[in-house]
Write an enzyme that holds these catalytic residues in place. Structure first.
Site, PDB file in Angstrom:
ATOM      1  CB  SER A 208      -0.946  -0.002   1.206  1.00 31.27           C
ATOM      2  OG  SER A 208      -0.194  -0.101   2.399  1.00 31.27           O
ATOM      3  CG  HIS A 236      -4.035  -1.455  -1.683  1.00 35.46           C
ATOM      4  ND1 HIS A 236      -4.659  -0.247  -1.851  1.00 35.46           N
ATOM      5  CD2 HIS A 236      -3.642  -1.479  -0.388  1.00 35.46           C
ATOM      6  CE1 HIS A 236      -4.626   0.448  -0.723  1.00 35.46           C
ATOM      7  NE2 HIS A 236      -4.015  -0.292   0.183  1.00 35.46           N
ATOM      8  CE  LYS A 276      -7.384  -0.649   1.189  1.00 35.81           C
ATOM      9  NZ  LYS A 276      -6.727  -1.623   2.051  1.00 35.81           N
TER      10      LYS A 276
END
Ligand SMILES: *Cc1c(COP(=O)(O)O)cnc(C)c1O
Length: 422
Positions: A208, A236, A276
């Site tokens: 990240s 992610h 996310k």
């Protein structure tokens, strides 16, 4: 706490001293408040309309009409929740639908959801590891992995943990080798019939802070060589990496349906977030072999003692996955936007870390500078966060620009114009 007899309570004194240290050291966080939905443009209290380049809303699904409608409908159809943990009476149909969709998306046999990926990681290691096992972890892994590994070693005494240098395969090999020799020594004086220890290798798919990726095929080969289990937290990477957004493993030719290996092998266990790219609300999951999911259902403390993901989120996240699969052009657009942003930022004279991910860290070195730059950007109507020590090492402070499929090239140009003004 209250002061008695004009004496300051020791907790109050300690808390105030720590907060003062943070304020004086420029490390005190001021939270921004949004006055409307997350999108390419947001309304930030006190700053008005701003371009948002600091969200993980990679596919622009947080404010997608179908995602919203799915959540609203779930609230009407099922109410707020079950007021119960899942093994008592806490699972709705939409949880099962979502879990099947997650398993299909990443190519696993089964999946199970949690209220966060933090919880998912805290379920995996303390539940699946046993005394004698060793967990080998990348030094830049997410805090939730680090804490989950620590928790495993506290809950089950005799679970060993070790850390290797970030993305350094020879360091990983060294740890695997050391673990194998230690296991051989232990086996020589183990009781007959004692179970053999398991070695776990855990990594973020996309890191990240750096925006770089783990070399999963090489890690798979090392894990095979030493009989280790490969666990990847792709929070992610899901919705971002790979041709159809299935994750970092798809990007590296390790995707196949139903837990089968891809051309470059497979990931054994995935963890990830729904907070996310996959709708952006909250929630996490573990996906992997059926026996892993079964063990988590039977023995995982976050599953046995904590409520399910809210059903509104189960439905909005399932819709987000449906949109992702139906519209792979979103992933293509994200890829195109990311390449465009990296090129434009570099042309403007900044150092941006090269990688295929949607995280573009602009290295500015000094923490105070990173914080001042992000404050100035907000005044210019661009929302980007500066990260410094202690989130990243001293001297490596950065502005972390995150790109979304929701951005237009014009909005990216406006980001670069603002950067030039700094
Ligand atoms: C963001 C992130 C998490 C935390 O996810 P939550 O669902 O918000 O708890 C966990 N792991 C990684 C690698 C992340 O990037």
């Amino acid at each position: 706490m209250t002061a008695t007899q004009a004496q300051v309570h020791p907790f109050d004194a300690r808390a105030d001293a720590l907060l003062a240290t943070l304020r004086h050291g420029g490390q005190y966080k001021h939270l921004q408040t949004l006055e409307g939905p997350m999108d390419a443009e947001v309304t930030v209290r006190g700053y008005g309309r701003c371009l948002c380049f600091c969200s993980n809303n990679y596919l622009g699904l947080a404010n997608h009409p179908e995602v919203i409608e799915a959540g609203v409908r779930a609230l009407r159809d099922y109410g707020a929740g079950t007021a119960s943990v899942r093994f008592i009476c806490g699972t709705f149909g939409p949880h099962e639908t979502l879990e099947a969709a997650i398993a299909d998306l990443v190519g696993a046999e089964a999946a199970y959801t949690f209220v966060s990926c933090w919880n998912a990681n805290e379920a995996v290691f303390p539940t699946l590891c046993e005394p004698g096992d060793t967990i080998i972890s990348d030094e830049l892994n997410h805090a939730s992995i680090i804490d989950a590994v620590r928790l495993a070693s506290v809950i089950k005494k005799g679970v060993n943990k070790t850390v290797y240098k970030h993305n350094d395969l020879s360091a990983l090999r060294h740890q695997l080798e050391t673990t194998a020799s230690q296991n051989a020594v232990n086996a020589s004086h183990a009781a007959p019939g004692a179970g053999r220890p398991v070695t776990w290798v855990v990594t973020d798919g996309v890191f990240s802070m750096e925006g770089d990726i783990a070399d999963l095929p090489a890690m798979r080969r090392l894990c095979d060589e030493y009989g280790a289990v490969l666990v990847v937290d792709d929070s992610h990477g899901t919705g971002v990496m790979g041709h159809t957004g299935r994750g970092t493993h798809e990007h590296q030719h390790m995707f196949a349906p139903h837990g089968k290996p891809g051309p470059h092998g497979r990931v054994d266990v995935f963890t990830g977030t729904l907070g996310k790219a996959l709708g952006g609300a909250a929630g996490g999951y573990v996906a992997g072999p059926r026996r892993v999911i079964e063990l988590l259902v039977q023995r995982g403390r976050p599953t046995l003692f904590s409520n399910a993901l809210p059903v509104t989120v189960a439905c909005s996240a399932a819709k987000a996955i449906e949109v992702l699969v139906r519209e792979p052009q979103r992933v293509a657009r994200l890829r195109d936007n990311t390449a465009y942003a990296r090129r434009r930022i570099r042309e403007a004279g900044f150092t941006v870390v090269e990688s295929p991910t949607a995280i573009c860290p602009i290295i500015v070195h000094d923490t105070a500078k990173a914080i001042a730059m992000s404050k100035r950007l907000l005044e210019l109507g661009v929302f980007v966060i500066g990260f410094g020590y202690p989130v990243v090492p001293e001297g490596h402070a950065r502005l972390r620009v995150q790109i979304s499929a929701a951005h237009s090239h014009d909005q990216i140009d406006r980001l670069v114009d603002a950067l030039r003004k700094l």
